[in-house]
Design an enzyme around this catalytic site. Structure first.
Site, PDB file in Angstrom:
ATOM      1  N   GLY A 130       0.821  -1.201   0.000  1.00 19.62           N
ATOM      2  CA  GLY A 130       0.000   0.000   0.000  1.00 19.62           C
ATOM      3  C   GLY A 130       0.857   1.253   0.000  1.00 19.62           C
ATOM      4  O   GLY A 130       2.052   1.226   0.315  1.00 19.62           O
ATOM      5  N   CYS A 131       0.238   2.393  -0.350  1.00 18.62           N
ATOM      6  CA  CYS A 131       0.997   3.640  -0.491  1.00 18.62           C
ATOM      7  C   CYS A 131       1.480   4.165   0.859  1.00 18.62           C
ATOM      8  O   CYS A 131       2.673   4.438   1.037  1.00 18.62           O
ATOM      9  CB  CYS A 131       0.169   4.677  -1.237  1.00 18.62           C
ATOM     10  SG  CYS A 131      -1.482   4.969  -0.571  1.00 18.62           S
ATOM     11  N   PHE A 132       0.571   4.319   1.822  1.00 23.94           N
ATOM     12  CA  PHE A 132       0.998   4.729   3.158  1.00 23.94           C
ATOM     13  C   PHE A 132       1.994   3.716   3.726  1.00 23.94           C
ATOM     14  O   PHE A 132       2.993   4.078   4.346  1.00 23.94           O
ATOM     15  CB  PHE A 132      -0.201   4.828   4.103  1.00 23.94           C
ATOM     16  CG  PHE A 132      -0.860   6.172   4.161  1.00 23.94           C
ATOM     17  CD1 PHE A 132      -0.122   7.336   4.319  1.00 23.94           C
ATOM     18  CD2 PHE A 132      -2.238   6.279   4.080  1.00 23.94           C
ATOM     19  CE1 PHE A 132      -0.733   8.579   4.391  1.00 23.94           C
ATOM     20  CE2 PHE A 132      -2.863   7.521   4.149  1.00 23.94           C
ATOM     21  CZ  PHE A 132      -2.117   8.671   4.309  1.00 23.94           C
TER      22      PHE A 132
END
Length: 340
Positions: A130-132
């Site tokens: 995921g990005c975070f």
């Protein structure tokens, strides 16, 4: 040439993925699937590709014609798709959803190259982070290598509106988001379990007696996500509590913690340690992550930033594809940030 198919081709991540792949010297896009847009020009949906891509979306999925397929589905749809469809054994999968990021009854390798590069090299199926999660893990991996993650870890991170996907929502509407900030999912963000999994993987290698991060008896990741009034990028600040230094070794130990960060990322092609404070414009439109660390007494403050659509999603997915197919990791990904 690597022959490629894309499923779920109408969203922000797919549009950015297409942009990368049509300019990748070793990639050949064979099909871009979208049930709702079948027959439409790709550039009619992804307007930035006008003049760059003359392909049309298709409802068919000719898996026998490709070497790898990218899943650009919403979360939860990848697993459902695989229950309803058969993909030939020779076709590799890179899934950008969260369905297979946590270890379980599957063979997906977690696709964070800075942690799992050799496993990715051998993988047939990769779960893209995921990005975070990418931004926060890259801020904390060197601390895990030093066995420092023994107390609760404070994380604040702000993301652009593209992180919420292409479908309009109340909190992505321009008039609401512009000049505004808000928090969402405090202490409950879906990326926290994958962050804990990776940090435990690294820290437990050399410090197996330390409590597991995220376990009932271990330290927690206290993560507060923010919505920003910009389109793309993530900027994270992380605070790690250090062992209390004595007055005689405080300076040297602080320097050692920072030096360990610089050493950890010394050979990485996309994650770079900066001796100066960093800002988000340095990474937007690139596949880079920048990391900076400072010691204040017994606190380690780490800042990290990425482009959520690139290093936080499809840039990293292409990076993983390059690794899986034996290419130089940077192929097709030497993207430049704006000078302004």
């Amino acid at each position: 040439m690597i022959k490629i198919g894309i499923l779920g081709g109408a969203g922000y991540t797919a549009g950015e993925l297409i942009r990368l792949l049509i300019n990748h010297p070793e990639a050949e896009l064979k099909f871009i699937n979208s049930e709702s847009n079948a027959g439409n020009l790709v550039s009619d949906v992804h307007g930035g590709l006008l003049g760059e891509c003359n392909m049309t979306f298709t409802s068919s999925m000719p898996f026998d014609d490709v070497d790898v397929v990218f899943f650009c589905f919403g979360h939860g749809k990848s697993e459902q798709f695989l229950q309803e469809h058969t993909i030939p054994e020779h076709v590799r999968i890179i899934d950008l959803a969260q369905d297979f990021r946590l270890k379980g009854d599957h063979d997906y390798v977690y696709g964070l190259p800075e942690l799992n590069r050799e496993a990715i090299r051998q993988a047939r199926h990769v779960a893209n982070p995921g990005c975070f999660a990418t931004c926060i893990q890259l801020a904390l991996l060197p601390a895990a290598r030093q066995g420092l993650l023994v107390s609760d870890i404070s994380v604040n991170a702000i993301t652009g509106s593209t992180g919420a996907g292409q479908r309009p929502q109340a909190t992505t509407h321009f008039s609401w988001r512009m000049g505004n900030m808000s928090i969402y999912k405090p202490f409950q963000h879906q990326h926290v379990p994958e962050i804990c999994q990776s940090l435990n993987q690294l820290q437990q290698q050399d410090f197996p007696t330390l409590p597991l991060i995220g376990s009932p008896d271990g330290p927690s990741i206290d993560f507060i996500p923010y919505r920003g009034d910009f389109a793309r990028g993530i900027f994270a600040t992380v605070v790690v509590h250090l062992p209390q230094p004595s007055s005689t070794d405080a300076s040297s130990s602080g320097n050692d913690y920072v030096a360990a960060y610089e050493q950890f990322y010394a050979g990485e092609p996309f994650t770079h340690y900066s001796q100066r404070s960093i800002d988000m414009k340095q990474v937007v439109n690139t596949n880079k992550c920048l990391v900076h660390a400072d010691v204040f007494g017994n606190k380690l403050l780490v800042t990290s930033c990425i482009d959520n659509l690139l290093k936080g999603a499809v840039g990293q997915a292409v990076e993983n594809m390059n690794i899986m197919f034996g290419l130089d990791e940077t192929t097709g990904l030497r993207l430049k940030a704006s000078a302004f």
